[in-house]
Scaffold this motif. Structure first.
Motif, PDB file in Angstrom:
ATOM      1  N   MET A 132       0.853  -1.178   0.000  1.00 16.17           N
ATOM      2  CA  MET A 132       0.000   0.000   0.000  1.00 16.17           C
ATOM      3  C   MET A 132       0.895   1.236   0.000  1.00 16.17           C
ATOM      4  N   ASP A 133       0.610   2.170  -0.836  1.00 16.67           N
ATOM      5  CA  ASP A 133       1.379   3.391  -0.950  1.00 16.67           C
ATOM      6  C   ASP A 133       0.625   4.521  -0.253  1.00 16.67           C
ATOM      7  N   VAL A 134       0.897   4.694   1.030  1.00 20.38           N
ATOM      8  CA  VAL A 134       0.190   5.702   1.818  1.00 20.38           C
ATOM      9  C   VAL A 134       0.469   7.098   1.283  1.00 20.38           C
ATOM     10  N   GLU A 135       1.713   7.333   0.872  1.00 21.81           N
ATOM     11  CA  GLU A 135       2.049   8.647   0.332  1.00 21.81           C
ATOM     12  C   GLU A 135       1.244   8.938  -0.936  1.00 21.81           C
ATOM     13  N   GLY A 136       1.063   7.929  -1.764  1.00 20.98           N
ATOM     14  CA  GLY A 136       0.275   8.097  -2.980  1.00 20.98           C
ATOM     15  C   GLY A 136      -1.173   8.436  -2.675  1.00 20.98           C
ATOM     16  N   ILE A 137      -1.739   7.744  -1.688  1.00 26.54           N
ATOM     17  CA  ILE A 137      -3.122   8.033  -1.278  1.00 26.54           C
ATOM     18  C   ILE A 137      -3.214   9.457  -0.747  1.00 26.54           C
ATOM     19  N   TYR A 138      -2.258   9.829   0.091  1.00 28.26           N
ATOM     20  CA  TYR A 138      -2.247  11.175   0.669  1.00 28.26           C
ATOM     21  C   TYR A 138      -2.180  12.236  -0.427  1.00 28.26           C
ATOM     22  N   LEU A 139      -1.283  12.044  -1.396  1.00 27.83           N
ATOM     23  CA  LEU A 139      -1.154  13.019  -2.478  1.00 27.83           C
ATOM     24  C   LEU A 139      -2.422  13.077  -3.326  1.00 27.83           C
ATOM     25  N   ARG A 140      -3.043  11.927  -3.532  1.00 28.53           N
ATOM     26  CA  ARG A 140      -4.273  11.889  -4.323  1.00 28.53           C
ATOM     27  C   ARG A 140      -5.407  12.654  -3.641  1.00 28.53           C
ATOM     28  N   VAL A 141      -5.597  12.391  -2.356  1.00 27.11           N
ATOM     29  CA  VAL A 141      -6.736  13.028  -1.678  1.00 27.11           C
ATOM     30  C   VAL A 141      -6.462  14.489  -1.353  1.00 27.11           C
ATOM     31  N   SER A 142      -5.205  14.858  -1.155  1.00 29.84           N
ATOM     32  CA  SER A 142      -4.885  16.263  -0.862  1.00 29.84           C
ATOM     33  C   SER A 142      -4.714  17.074  -2.134  1.00 29.84           C
ATOM     34  N   LYS A 143      -4.710  16.365  -3.277  1.00 31.08           N
ATOM     35  CA  LYS A 143      -4.523  16.997  -4.586  1.00 31.08           C
ATOM     36  C   LYS A 143      -3.235  17.809  -4.629  1.00 31.08           C
TER      37      LYS A 143
ATOM     38  N   ILE B 290      -5.144  17.954   4.380  1.00 29.35           N
ATOM     39  CA  ILE B 290      -6.431  17.319   4.144  1.00 29.35           C
ATOM     40  C   ILE B 290      -7.381  17.718   5.259  1.00 29.35           C
ATOM     41  N   ASN B 291      -8.657  17.699   4.948  1.00 25.26           N
ATOM     42  CA  ASN B 291      -9.666  17.986   5.961  1.00 25.26           C
ATOM     43  C   ASN B 291     -10.371  16.671   6.309  1.00 25.26           C
ATOM     44  N   TYR B 292     -11.412  16.769   7.101  1.00 21.25           N
ATOM     45  CA  TYR B 292     -12.114  15.566   7.548  1.00 21.25           C
ATOM     46  C   TYR B 292     -12.678  14.776   6.359  1.00 21.25           C
ATOM     47  N   GLU B 293     -13.246  15.485   5.410  1.00 18.10           N
ATOM     48  CA  GLU B 293     -13.845  14.825   4.239  1.00 18.10           C
ATOM     49  C   GLU B 293     -12.789  14.053   3.439  1.00 18.10           C
ATOM     50  N   THR B 294     -11.647  14.677   3.205  1.00 14.20           N
ATOM     51  CA  THR B 294     -10.604  13.997   2.431  1.00 14.20           C
ATOM     52  C   THR B 294      -9.939  12.893   3.255  1.00 14.20           C
ATOM     53  N   PHE B 295      -9.914  13.045   4.582  1.00 15.25           N
ATOM     54  CA  PHE B 295      -9.410  11.973   5.450  1.00 15.25           C
ATOM     55  C   PHE B 295     -10.293  10.738   5.309  1.00 15.25           C
ATOM     56  N   LEU B 296     -11.605  10.942   5.298  1.00 17.99           N
ATOM     57  CA  LEU B 296     -12.525   9.816   5.122  1.00 17.99           C
ATOM     58  C   LEU B 296     -12.345   9.170   3.753  1.00 17.99           C
ATOM     59  N   LYS B 297     -12.089   9.998   2.742  1.00 17.32           N
ATOM     60  CA  LYS B 297     -11.841   9.471   1.399  1.00 17.32           C
ATOM     61  C   LYS B 297     -10.574   8.608   1.396  1.00 17.32           C
ATOM     62  N   ALA B 298      -9.539   9.067   2.085  1.00 18.75           N
ATOM     63  CA  ALA B 298      -8.293   8.298   2.182  1.00 18.75           C
ATOM     64  C   ALA B 298      -8.535   6.968   2.893  1.00 18.75           C
ATOM     65  N   LEU B 299      -9.320   6.994   3.965  1.00 15.61           N
ATOM     66  CA  LEU B 299      -9.638   5.752   4.672  1.00 15.61           C
ATOM     67  C   LEU B 299     -10.407   4.797   3.756  1.00 15.61           C
ATOM     68  N   GLY B 300     -11.285   5.349   2.935  1.00 12.80           N
ATOM     69  CA  GLY B 300     -12.015   4.525   1.965  1.00 12.80           C
ATOM     70  C   GLY B 300     -11.072   3.862   0.972  1.00 12.80           C
ATOM     71  N   GLU B 301     -10.059   4.600   0.506  1.00  9.78           N
ATOM     72  CA  GLU B 301      -9.080   4.021  -0.417  1.00  9.78           C
ATOM     73  C   GLU B 301      -8.265   2.931   0.261  1.00  9.78           C
ATOM     74  N   ILE B 302      -7.912   3.153   1.518  1.00  3.85           N
ATOM     75  CA  ILE B 302      -7.166   2.137   2.268  1.00  3.85           C
ATOM     76  C   ILE B 302      -8.012   0.883   2.423  1.00  3.85           C
ATOM     77  N   ALA B 303      -9.295   1.052   2.742  1.00  2.00           N
ATOM     78  CA  ALA B 303     -10.194  -0.090   2.885  1.00  2.00           C
ATOM     79  C   ALA B 303     -10.294  -0.862   1.574  1.00  2.00           C
ATOM     80  N   THR B 304     -10.358  -0.147   0.469  1.00  3.84           N
ATOM     81  CA  THR B 304     -10.438  -0.797  -0.846  1.00  3.84           C
ATOM     82  C   THR B 304      -9.168  -1.597  -1.127  1.00  3.84           C
TER      83      THR B 304
END
Length: 84
Positions: free
Chosen positions: A1-12, A17-31
């Motif tokens: 899993m590339d956490v940095e990649g997820i972070y860069l994707r959700v933070s654009k 990141i805010n709460y909404e993008t944090f939840l989006k990141a958690l969703g990507e991790i779950a996937t």
């Protein structure tokens, strides 16, 4: 899993990141982990935030002020700019 990649994707790429993008990141991790988002929430809720922290060791020449020499024995350097 590339956490940095997820972070860069959700933070654009903005670095925050805010709460909404944090939840989006958690969703990507779950996937990626192929688990439910609820399972990720449960893992976070069970986590001990201090479990992986380290405690600094005592370093005699840094922490013991009786071993200080020179200007630091006198309290450290001073900014004399503007002194008359």
């Amino acid at each position: 899993m590339d956490v940095e990649g997820i972070y860069l994707r959700v933070s654009k790429g903005f670095g925050r990141i805010n709460y909404e993008t944090f939840l989006k990141a958690l969703g990507e991790i779950a996937t990626i982990k192929k688990v439910s988002l609820e399972a990720i929430f449960n893992k976070l809720a069970e986590a001990d935030p201090l479990a992986a922290t380290t405690k600094a060791e005592f370093v005699r020449h840094h922490d013991d002020k009786s071993t200080y020499t020179g200007v630091y024995r006198q309290g450290g350097p001073r900014n004399l700019a503007g002194a008359k």
